[in-house]
Design an enzyme around this catalytic site. Structure first.
Site, mmCIF file in Angstrom:
data_model
loop_
_atom_site.group_PDB
_atom_site.id
_atom_site.type_symbol
_atom_site.label_atom_id
_atom_site.label_comp_id
_atom_site.label_asym_id
_atom_site.label_seq_id
_atom_site.Cartn_x
_atom_site.Cartn_y
_atom_site.Cartn_z
ATOM 1 N N HIS A 9 1.184 0.355 -13.231
ATOM 2 C CA HIS A 9 1.983 -0.832 -13.540
ATOM 3 C C HIS A 9 3.461 -0.435 -13.595
ATOM 4 O O HIS A 9 3.807 0.580 -14.212
ATOM 5 C CB HIS A 9 1.559 -1.432 -14.890
ATOM 6 C CG HIS A 9 2.382 -2.609 -15.274
ATOM 7 N ND1 HIS A 9 2.201 -3.854 -14.700
ATOM 8 C CD2 HIS A 9 3.422 -2.735 -16.131
ATOM 9 C CE1 HIS A 9 3.095 -4.689 -15.209
ATOM 10 N NE2 HIS A 9 3.839 -4.046 -16.077
ATOM 11 N N ARG A 27 -15.573 -15.869 -10.264
ATOM 12 C CA ARG A 27 -15.201 -14.456 -10.466
ATOM 13 C C ARG A 27 -16.419 -13.543 -10.483
ATOM 14 O O ARG A 27 -16.383 -12.426 -9.977
ATOM 15 C CB ARG A 27 -14.420 -14.299 -11.779
ATOM 16 C CG ARG A 27 -13.010 -14.791 -11.680
ATOM 17 C CD ARG A 27 -12.254 -14.540 -12.972
ATOM 18 N NE ARG A 27 -10.988 -15.249 -12.951
ATOM 19 C CZ ARG A 27 -9.866 -14.764 -12.438
ATOM 20 N NH1 ARG A 27 -9.835 -13.565 -11.915
ATOM 21 N NH2 ARG A 27 -8.762 -15.478 -12.441
ATOM 22 N N ASN A 59 -5.157 1.823 -13.341
ATOM 23 C CA ASN A 59 -4.173 0.957 -12.688
ATOM 24 C C ASN A 59 -2.789 1.575 -12.841
ATOM 25 O O ASN A 59 -2.530 2.321 -13.796
ATOM 26 C CB ASN A 59 -4.178 -0.424 -13.358
ATOM 27 C CG ASN A 59 -3.181 -1.383 -12.722
ATOM 28 O OD1 ASN A 59 -3.086 -1.475 -11.496
ATOM 29 N ND2 ASN A 59 -2.418 -2.090 -13.547
ATOM 30 N N GLY A 61 0.778 -1.237 0.000
ATOM 31 C CA GLY A 61 0.000 0.000 0.000
ATOM 32 C C GLY A 61 0.804 1.279 0.000
ATOM 33 O O GLY A 61 0.314 2.317 0.448
ATOM 34 N N SER A 62 2.016 1.256 -0.571
ATOM 35 C CA SER A 62 2.775 2.516 -0.604
ATOM 36 C C SER A 62 2.156 3.508 -1.586
ATOM 37 O O SER A 62 2.143 4.721 -1.328
ATOM 38 C CB SER A 62 4.249 2.269 -0.918
ATOM 39 O OG SER A 62 4.424 1.870 -2.254
ATOM 40 N N SER A 113 3.714 3.160 -15.457
ATOM 41 C CA SER A 113 2.640 3.685 -16.307
ATOM 42 C C SER A 113 1.330 3.654 -15.534
ATOM 43 O O SER A 113 1.039 2.676 -14.838
ATOM 44 C CB SER A 113 2.457 2.810 -17.551
ATOM 45 O OG SER A 113 3.676 2.615 -18.233
ATOM 46 N N MET A 154 -4.043 -7.580 -6.762
ATOM 47 C CA MET A 154 -3.450 -8.733 -7.451
ATOM 48 C C MET A 154 -4.491 -9.728 -7.981
ATOM 49 O O MET A 154 -4.213 -10.925 -8.050
ATOM 50 C CB MET A 154 -2.462 -9.446 -6.514
ATOM 51 C CG MET A 154 -1.300 -8.573 -6.079
ATOM 52 S SD MET A 154 -0.370 -7.850 -7.466
ATOM 53 C CE MET A 154 0.451 -9.321 -8.081
ATOM 54 N N ASP A 160 -2.846 -5.248 -18.257
ATOM 55 C CA ASP A 160 -1.776 -4.259 -18.479
ATOM 56 C C ASP A 160 -1.788 -3.714 -19.912
ATOM 57 O O ASP A 160 -0.775 -3.199 -20.394
ATOM 58 C CB ASP A 160 -0.383 -4.856 -18.169
ATOM 59 C CG ASP A 160 -0.266 -5.330 -16.731
ATOM 60 O OD1 ASP A 160 -0.907 -4.732 -15.855
ATOM 61 O OD2 ASP A 160 0.472 -6.306 -16.489
ATOM 62 N N GLU A 205 6.443 6.284 -9.050
ATOM 63 C CA GLU A 205 5.023 5.919 -8.970
ATOM 64 C C GLU A 205 4.290 6.823 -7.989
ATOM 65 O O GLU A 205 3.154 7.240 -8.235
ATOM 66 C CB GLU A 205 4.868 4.462 -8.502
ATOM 67 C CG GLU A 205 5.386 3.430 -9.486
ATOM 68 C CD GLU A 205 5.096 2.000 -9.027
ATOM 69 O OE1 GLU A 205 4.046 1.760 -8.402
ATOM 70 O OE2 GLU A 205 5.933 1.114 -9.289
#
Ligand code: GRF
Length: 202
Positions: A111, A67, A109, A14-15, A138, A92, A147, A176
């Site tokens: 990545h 799912r 997201n 969680g950074s 990105s 994840m 991705d 990031e």
């Protein structure tokens, strides 16, 4: 108009979440963090959210038969929080096309690579092994292709001689933490949108 609400989906450390919450606390996010949701009950990210006073939820994929059922539970939590935008930050689980389509243009997201190069896991080690000179991260709109969605913005860092995967990861991660809150603030202000599958900036 009221500030749009943001949900952040996490699975681990969680950074990036921490950087997002700091930007919100500084009044720089243009979004109200309304929910931090994890599929992992013990994720350290949840502790960061609690410390910042942001509501948390755990929706474990293990508690759901498939799912579709897992994602229905995600949607219920997102709806209950009134989330307009959803940021994946080290989440994840691969999301289905149905979920991604339901949230098209509102789901982003981060990545750790210069997409479209190096999708998937273990990017830092693979970039080093390939002898690349540059690496980075990105932020992209999420589509059904993992991705593979339209890239909004990137941060680029050099690969230095003697780098280890950990040293390179730390250099990328610092980038990031600047990149993700900035992109989210553009979403929150309405400057950034996905139109006809393309990134639009006003
Ligand atoms: C980051 O490297 C992010 O790019 C990737 O997963 C990692 C999450 O780190 N998607 P953290 O949980 O935000 O510290």
């Amino acid at each position: 108009m009221s500030t749009p609400r943001l949900a952040v989906l996490v699975s681990g450390r969680g950074s990036n979440l921490g950087a997002i919450l700091e930007a919100a606390a500084a009044g720089a996010l243009n979004l109200e963090p309304a929910l931090v949701l994890s599929n992992v009950a013990g994720a350290p990210a949840l502790e960061r959210a609690r410390a910042a006073g942001v509501p948390t939820a755990v929706v474990s994929h293990r508690d759901h038969a498939d799912r579709a059922a897992f994602e229905a539970a995600l949607d219920a939590a997102l709806d209950a929080a009134g989330a307009r935008f959803i940021a994946l930050a080290g989440f994840m689980r691969v999301l289905t096309a149905a979920f991604v389509d339901r949230h098209a243009g509102r789901l982003v997201n981060i990545h750790p690579s210069l997409l479209p190069a190096w999708p998937g896991l273990d990017t830092h080690a693979r970039v080093l092994a390939a002898g690349e000179r540059w690496h980075g991260a990105s932020v992209h709109f999420v589509t059904a292709q993992v991705d593979g969605g339209p890239v909004i913005a990137q941060v680029r860092v050099p690969v230095l001689s003697g780098d280890t995967a950990d040293a390179l990861a730390a250099r990328v991660l610092a980038g990031e933490h600047r990149l993700y809150p900035a992109v989210l603030s553009w979403l929150g202000s309405g400057r950034l949108a996905l139109r006809d599958g393309q990134v639009w900036m006003d």
